[in-house]
Design a protein around this motif. Structure first.
Motif, PDB file in Angstrom:
ATOM      1  N   LEU A 180       0.822  -1.211   0.000  1.00  0.00           N
ATOM      2  CA  LEU A 180       0.000   0.000   0.000  1.00  0.00           C
ATOM      3  C   LEU A 180       0.859   1.265   0.000  1.00  0.00           C
ATOM      4  N   ASN A 181       0.378   2.287  -0.686  1.00  0.00           N
ATOM      5  CA  ASN A 181       1.058   3.581  -0.630  1.00  0.00           C
ATOM      6  C   ASN A 181       0.541   4.341   0.598  1.00  0.00           C
ATOM      7  N   PRO A 182       1.160   5.461   0.968  1.00  0.00           N
ATOM      8  CA  PRO A 182       0.747   6.183   2.187  1.00  0.00           C
ATOM      9  C   PRO A 182      -0.732   6.590   2.211  1.00  0.00           C
ATOM     10  N   ALA A 183      -1.281   7.015   1.080  1.00  0.00           N
ATOM     11  CA  ALA A 183      -2.694   7.405   1.050  1.00  0.00           C
ATOM     12  C   ALA A 183      -3.594   6.191   1.302  1.00  0.00           C
ATOM     13  N   GLN A 184      -3.239   5.055   0.747  1.00  0.00           N
ATOM     14  CA  GLN A 184      -4.021   3.834   0.963  1.00  0.00           C
ATOM     15  C   GLN A 184      -3.917   3.363   2.408  1.00  0.00           C
ATOM     16  N   ILE A 185      -2.747   3.530   2.993  1.00  0.00           N
ATOM     17  CA  ILE A 185      -2.567   3.166   4.412  1.00  0.00           C
ATOM     18  C   ILE A 185      -3.469   4.031   5.289  1.00  0.00           C
ATOM     19  N   GLU A 186      -3.537   5.331   4.979  1.00  0.00           N
ATOM     20  CA  GLU A 186      -4.402   6.224   5.757  1.00  0.00           C
ATOM     21  C   GLU A 186      -5.869   5.861   5.572  1.00  0.00           C
ATOM     22  N   ASP A 187      -6.267   5.504   4.356  1.00  0.00           N
ATOM     23  CA  ASP A 187      -7.643   5.060   4.111  1.00  0.00           C
ATOM     24  C   ASP A 187      -7.956   3.803   4.917  1.00  0.00           C
ATOM     25  N   ALA A 188      -7.030   2.863   4.937  1.00  0.00           N
ATOM     26  CA  ALA A 188      -7.221   1.624   5.700  1.00  0.00           C
ATOM     27  C   ALA A 188      -7.311   1.927   7.192  1.00  0.00           C
ATOM     28  N   ARG A 189      -6.462   2.829   7.663  1.00  0.00           N
ATOM     29  CA  ARG A 189      -6.474   3.211   9.085  1.00  0.00           C
ATOM     30  C   ARG A 189      -7.815   3.847   9.458  1.00  0.00           C
ATOM     31  N   THR A 190      -8.328   4.723   8.603  1.00  0.00           N
ATOM     32  CA  THR A 190      -9.612   5.366   8.849  1.00  0.00           C
ATOM     33  C   THR A 190     -10.735   4.338   8.900  1.00  0.00           C
ATOM     34  N   LYS A 191     -10.737   3.403   7.972  1.00  0.00           N
ATOM     35  CA  LYS A 191     -11.770   2.360   7.935  1.00  0.00           C
ATOM     36  C   LYS A 191     -11.702   1.486   9.189  1.00  0.00           C
ATOM     37  N   ILE A 192     -10.511   1.124   9.604  1.00  0.00           N
ATOM     38  CA  ILE A 192     -10.351   0.283  10.801  1.00  0.00           C
ATOM     39  C   ILE A 192     -10.832   1.028  12.041  1.00  0.00           C
ATOM     40  N   ARG A 193     -10.513   2.323  12.146  1.00  0.00           N
ATOM     41  CA  ARG A 193     -11.004   3.117  13.285  1.00  0.00           C
ATOM     42  C   ARG A 193     -12.533   3.149  13.314  1.00  0.00           C
ATOM     43  N   TYR A 194     -13.135   3.369  12.131  1.00  0.00           N
ATOM     44  CA  TYR A 194     -14.595   3.390  12.033  1.00  0.00           C
ATOM     45  C   TYR A 194     -15.191   2.052  12.477  1.00  0.00           C
ATOM     46  N   LEU A 195     -14.641   0.964  11.987  1.00  0.00           N
ATOM     47  CA  LEU A 195     -15.151  -0.364  12.347  1.00  0.00           C
ATOM     48  C   LEU A 195     -14.986  -0.645  13.830  1.00  0.00           C
ATOM     49  N   ARG A 196     -13.870  -0.221  14.395  1.00  0.00           N
ATOM     50  CA  ARG A 196     -13.632  -0.437  15.832  1.00  0.00           C
ATOM     51  C   ARG A 196     -14.650   0.337  16.664  1.00  0.00           C
ATOM     52  N   ARG A 197     -14.877   1.610  16.322  1.00  0.00           N
ATOM     53  CA  ARG A 197     -15.864   2.414  17.078  1.00  0.00           C
ATOM     54  C   ARG A 197     -17.258   1.812  16.957  1.00  0.00           C
ATOM     55  N   ARG A 198     -17.603   1.376  15.767  1.00  0.00           N
ATOM     56  CA  ARG A 198     -18.928   0.791  15.548  1.00  0.00           C
ATOM     57  C   ARG A 198     -19.097  -0.499  16.354  1.00  0.00           C
ATOM     58  N   THR A 199     -18.076  -1.340  16.341  1.00  0.00           N
ATOM     59  CA  THR A 199     -18.123  -2.592  17.090  1.00  0.00           C
ATOM     60  C   THR A 199     -18.222  -2.324  18.591  1.00  0.00           C
ATOM     61  N   GLU A 200     -17.454  -1.350  19.089  1.00  0.00           N
ATOM     62  CA  GLU A 200     -17.511  -1.010  20.510  1.00  0.00           C
ATOM     63  C   GLU A 200     -18.884  -0.457  20.883  1.00  0.00           C
ATOM     64  N   ALA A 201     -19.466   0.346  20.024  1.00  0.00           N
ATOM     65  CA  ALA A 201     -20.795   0.903  20.297  1.00  0.00           C
ATOM     66  C   ALA A 201     -21.843  -0.202  20.359  1.00  0.00           C
ATOM     67  N   ILE A 202     -21.790  -1.121  19.412  1.00  0.00           N
ATOM     68  CA  ILE A 202     -22.737  -2.238  19.412  1.00  0.00           C
ATOM     69  C   ILE A 202     -22.563  -3.080  20.664  1.00  0.00           C
ATOM     70  N   SER A 203     -21.322  -3.327  21.067  1.00  0.00           N
ATOM     71  CA  SER A 203     -21.064  -4.108  22.281  1.00  0.00           C
ATOM     72  C   SER A 203     -21.626  -3.412  23.514  1.00  0.00           C
ATOM     73  N   GLU A 204     -21.485  -2.099  23.575  1.00  0.00           N
ATOM     74  CA  GLU A 204     -22.010  -1.326  24.707  1.00  0.00           C
ATOM     75  C   GLU A 204     -23.537  -1.407  24.763  1.00  0.00           C
ATOM     76  N   ILE A 205     -24.182  -1.288  23.614  1.00  0.00           N
ATOM     77  CA  ILE A 205     -25.639  -1.368  23.564  1.00  0.00           C
ATOM     78  C   ILE A 205     -26.111  -2.762  23.961  1.00  0.00           C
ATOM     79  N   GLU A 206     -25.436  -3.795  23.460  1.00  0.00           N
ATOM     80  CA  GLU A 206     -25.798  -5.172  23.816  1.00  0.00           C
ATOM     81  C   GLU A 206     -25.609  -5.407  25.313  1.00  0.00           C
ATOM     82  N   ALA A 207     -24.542  -4.875  25.881  1.00  0.00           N
ATOM     83  CA  ALA A 207     -24.287  -5.053  27.315  1.00  0.00           C
ATOM     84  C   ALA A 207     -25.384  -4.394  28.141  1.00  0.00           C
ATOM     85  N   ARG A 208     -25.847  -3.233  27.704  1.00  0.00           N
ATOM     86  CA  ARG A 208     -26.915  -2.544  28.436  1.00  0.00           C
ATOM     87  C   ARG A 208     -28.181  -3.390  28.461  1.00  0.00           C
ATOM     88  N   THR A 209     -28.523  -3.993  27.336  1.00  0.00           N
ATOM     89  CA  THR A 209     -29.720  -4.827  27.270  1.00  0.00           C
ATOM     90  C   THR A 209     -29.557  -6.077  28.115  1.00  0.00           C
TER      91      THR A 209
END
Length: 109
Positions: A29-58
């Motif tokens: 990957l070139n630097p721009a692609q690495i940054e795109d991958a990093r952004t996508k991984i951050r988004y997926l991590r936040r989404r997964t953590e949010a879903i886990s928090e909601i499931e834990a509350r229920t």
């Protein structure tokens, strides 16, 4: 134009050898692609953590937020893959978001 799939479609997890192949391609990957991958991984991590928090509350509070009954049954999942429940007494459906500050937001992001 690139084929962009919906973030809500169900996908099978990668097999071990496919995941290893994906990791091996990261070196190309070139630097721009690495940054795109990093952004996508951050988004997926936040989404997964949010879903886990909601499931834990229920899972902590088994009571219906409408009538207080403790008997419920699983009633599918939302578009964002949050488990929904149906109260056995009042027959209303709810999830971990019900009654929270984000309970009536219909946007998945």
């Amino acid at each position: 134009m690139a084929n962009i799939s919906s973030p809500f479609e169900r996908r099978m997890p990668l097999l071990h050898h496919d995941f290893r192949r994906l990791l091996d391609t990261l070196d190309e990957l070139n630097p721009a692609q690495i940054e795109d991958a990093r952004t996508k991984i951050r988004y997926l991590r936040r989404r997964t953590e949010a879903i886990s928090e909601i499931e834990a509350r229920t899972n902590q509070d088994h009571m219906c937020p409408f009538c207080g009954c403790g008997r419920r049954q699983k009633w599918g999942r939302t578009r964002t893959k949050i488990q929904r429940y149906r109260c056995n007494d009042c027959r209303k459906t709810y999830s971990g978001r019900t009654g929270s500050a984000i309970g009536r937001i219909h946007r998945p992001d």
